[in-house]
Design a protein around this motif. Structure first.
Motif, PDB file in Angstrom:
ATOM      1  N   PHE A 225      56.277  -6.524  78.384  1.00  0.00           N
ATOM      2  CA  PHE A 225      55.465  -6.260  76.943  1.00  0.00           C
ATOM      3  C   PHE A 225      56.697  -5.512  76.275  1.00  0.00           C
ATOM      4  O   PHE A 225      57.240  -4.976  76.486  1.00  0.00           O
ATOM      5  CB  PHE A 225      54.398  -5.397  77.463  1.00  0.00           C
ATOM      6  N   GLU A 226      56.419  -6.177  74.877  1.00  0.00           N
ATOM      7  CA  GLU A 226      57.201  -5.381  73.699  1.00  0.00           C
ATOM      8  C   GLU A 226      56.008  -4.550  73.188  1.00  0.00           C
ATOM      9  O   GLU A 226      55.203  -5.036  72.417  1.00  0.00           O
ATOM     10  CB  GLU A 226      57.557  -6.449  72.922  1.00  0.00           C
ATOM     11  N   VAL A 227      56.463  -3.265  72.959  1.00  0.00           N
ATOM     12  CA  VAL A 227      55.500  -2.030  72.261  1.00  0.00           C
ATOM     13  C   VAL A 227      55.539  -2.592  70.724  1.00  0.00           C
ATOM     14  O   VAL A 227      56.526  -2.586  70.359  1.00  0.00           O
ATOM     15  CB  VAL A 227      55.825  -0.811  72.668  1.00  0.00           C
ATOM     16  N   LEU A 228      54.275  -2.703  70.270  1.00  0.00           N
ATOM     17  CA  LEU A 228      54.577  -2.962  68.764  1.00  0.00           C
ATOM     18  C   LEU A 228      53.916  -1.737  67.924  1.00  0.00           C
ATOM     19  O   LEU A 228      54.419  -1.265  66.796  1.00  0.00           O
ATOM     20  CB  LEU A 228      53.258  -4.054  68.522  1.00  0.00           C
ATOM     21  N   GLU A 229      53.016  -0.726  68.614  1.00  0.00           N
ATOM     22  CA  GLU A 229      52.522   0.294  67.840  1.00  0.00           C
ATOM     23  C   GLU A 229      52.121   1.166  68.692  1.00  0.00           C
ATOM     24  O   GLU A 229      51.447   1.104  69.890  1.00  0.00           O
ATOM     25  CB  GLU A 229      51.457  -0.230  66.915  1.00  0.00           C
ATOM     26  N   MET A 230      52.222   2.548  68.272  1.00  0.00           N
ATOM     27  CA  MET A 230      51.618   3.672  69.045  1.00  0.00           C
ATOM     28  C   MET A 230      50.810   4.387  68.178  1.00  0.00           C
ATOM     29  O   MET A 230      51.613   4.915  66.985  1.00  0.00           O
ATOM     30  CB  MET A 230      52.553   4.424  70.001  1.00  0.00           C
ATOM     31  N   ALA A 231      49.747   4.985  68.154  1.00  0.00           N
ATOM     32  CA  ALA A 231      49.044   5.599  67.238  1.00  0.00           C
ATOM     33  C   ALA A 231      47.747   6.366  67.940  1.00  0.00           C
ATOM     34  O   ALA A 231      47.513   6.160  69.031  1.00  0.00           O
ATOM     35  CB  ALA A 231      48.505   4.800  66.115  1.00  0.00           C
ATOM     36  N   ASP A 232      47.596   7.624  67.529  1.00  0.00           N
ATOM     37  CA  ASP A 232      46.204   8.379  68.169  1.00  0.00           C
ATOM     38  C   ASP A 232      45.049   8.261  67.261  1.00  0.00           C
ATOM     39  O   ASP A 232      44.106   9.095  67.439  1.00  0.00           O
ATOM     40  CB  ASP A 232      46.559   9.842  68.133  1.00  0.00           C
ATOM     41  N   GLY A 233      44.987   7.350  66.319  1.00  0.00           N
ATOM     42  CA  GLY A 233      43.682   6.987  65.568  1.00  0.00           C
ATOM     43  C   GLY A 233      43.676   8.170  64.526  1.00  0.00           C
ATOM     44  O   GLY A 233      42.440   7.912  63.755  1.00  0.00           O
ATOM     45  N   SER A 234      44.297   9.129  64.177  1.00  0.00           N
ATOM     46  CA  SER A 234      44.158   9.894  62.975  1.00  0.00           C
ATOM     47  C   SER A 234      44.765   9.552  61.822  1.00  0.00           C
ATOM     48  O   SER A 234      44.627  10.034  60.690  1.00  0.00           O
ATOM     49  CB  SER A 234      44.988  11.287  63.295  1.00  0.00           C
ATOM     50  N   GLY A 235      45.475   8.288  61.822  1.00  0.00           N
ATOM     51  CA  GLY A 235      46.154   7.908  60.633  1.00  0.00           C
ATOM     52  C   GLY A 235      47.411   8.408  60.160  1.00  0.00           C
ATOM     53  O   GLY A 235      48.187   8.231  59.347  1.00  0.00           O
ATOM     54  N   ALA A 236      47.964   9.600  61.125  1.00  0.00           N
ATOM     55  CA  ALA A 236      49.140  10.176  60.870  1.00  0.00           C
ATOM     56  C   ALA A 236      50.161  10.030  61.999  1.00  0.00           C
ATOM     57  O   ALA A 236      51.006  10.719  62.181  1.00  0.00           O
ATOM     58  CB  ALA A 236      48.801  11.824  60.792  1.00  0.00           C
ATOM     59  N   GLY A 237      50.199   8.523  62.548  1.00  0.00           N
ATOM     60  CA  GLY A 237      51.218   8.198  63.632  1.00  0.00           C
ATOM     61  C   GLY A 237      50.641   8.657  64.978  1.00  0.00           C
ATOM     62  O   GLY A 237      49.503   8.623  65.137  1.00  0.00           O
ATOM     63  N   LEU A 238      51.486   9.459  65.456  1.00  0.00           N
ATOM     64  CA  LEU A 238      51.089   9.851  66.915  1.00  0.00           C
ATOM     65  C   LEU A 238      51.587  11.325  66.965  1.00  0.00           C
ATOM     66  O   LEU A 238      52.511  11.952  66.840  1.00  0.00           O
ATOM     67  CB  LEU A 238      52.171   9.239  67.803  1.00  0.00           C
TER      68      LEU A 238
END
Length: 250
Positions: A225-238
């Protein structure tokens, strides 16, 4: 609906007595009723592969998120906990939910989307077992399929116990929570003391493995798998302790 799938366990073995919510799936459903996991998952799928039509969710629990996702996708759910399976089949009989261990299960089908939400991956503690889980994700992914995970990526520690009020089917319960972090094993243990509406008290604990972001990326890449995105749902990245990870099967 199939009663079992290929794996190393029988249905009678799948009981977890350490987690009160697993012992009482109706309570689990109510406590988790405000979860936004399904909505976040669907948003990520629409952003990265809007033509997706099929989905398999490993660790689907009571089927609460799967019920929402099934309005958009043709879904199969898999869970290890026998009590969750029986509850989900009674509460949501329209869903296709099967017993299985994400480390070993094989449905012999490949889907457009593979998901593992609600911190389910965090209950797989060993490095070898995590690799096995990612091999399962790969075994059910079509070329170009999306993998969507929700898992802890940082320890959740606090200086002292925190008490909160939780609605239950029988009234309000007071829950006191204390966290313990083991750096060597990367396991965050949440100790809970429940003061139930009946006047009874109960204690349980939840042990979750934290997989740090770069480490998580490594497990994904090893499985194709190639990771495309990591986010915490806050809209401010991780920034928070839990992340949504989106990867593409290459």
């Amino acid at each position: 609906m199939e009663p079992s799938v290929t794996g190393h366990h029988t249905e009678a073995e799948h009981v977890d007595a350490t987690n009160l919510l697993y012992r009482d799936p109706a309570l689990y459903d109510m406590v988790q009723s405000d979860s936004t996991g399904a909505a976040m998952c669907q948003t990520l799928i629409e952003s990265h592969r809007p033509d997706s039509g099929t989905l398999v969710d490993f660790g689907c629990g009571t089927g609460r998120d799967l019920e929402i996702l099934a309005q958009r996708f043709a879904c199969i759910g898999v869970d290890l906990q026998l009590g969750m399976l029986h509850y989900s089949r009674r509460a949501r009989p329209e869903l296709d939910i099967r017993i299985g261990d994400m480390r070993t299960v094989r449905l012999h089908r490949r889907m457009d989307v593979v998901t593992c939400l609600g911190n389910s991956l965090a209950y797989v503690h060993g490095n070898t077992e995590i690799r096995q889980a990612f091999a399962t994700f790969a075994a059910h992914a079509r070329p170009g399929a999306l993998l969507v995970l929700c898992s802890p990526v940082a320890p959740l520690t606090r200086s002292g116990p925190v008490t909160a009020t939780v609605d239950t089917p029988r009234g309000s319960a007071a829950v006191t929570i204390r966290h313990e972090w083991d750096l060597r094993t990367q396991i965050n243990t949440m100790h809970r003391h429940w003061a139930l509406p009946s006047g009874e008290e109960a204690q349980d604990e939840i042990r979750r493995r934290v997989i740090f972001p770069r480490e998580l990326e490594g497990y994904a890449e090893q499985a194709g798998f190639e990771v495309l995105e990591m986010a915490d749902g806050s809209g401010a990245g991780l920034t928070g302790p839990t992340a949504y990870t989106v990867a593409r099967y290459t």
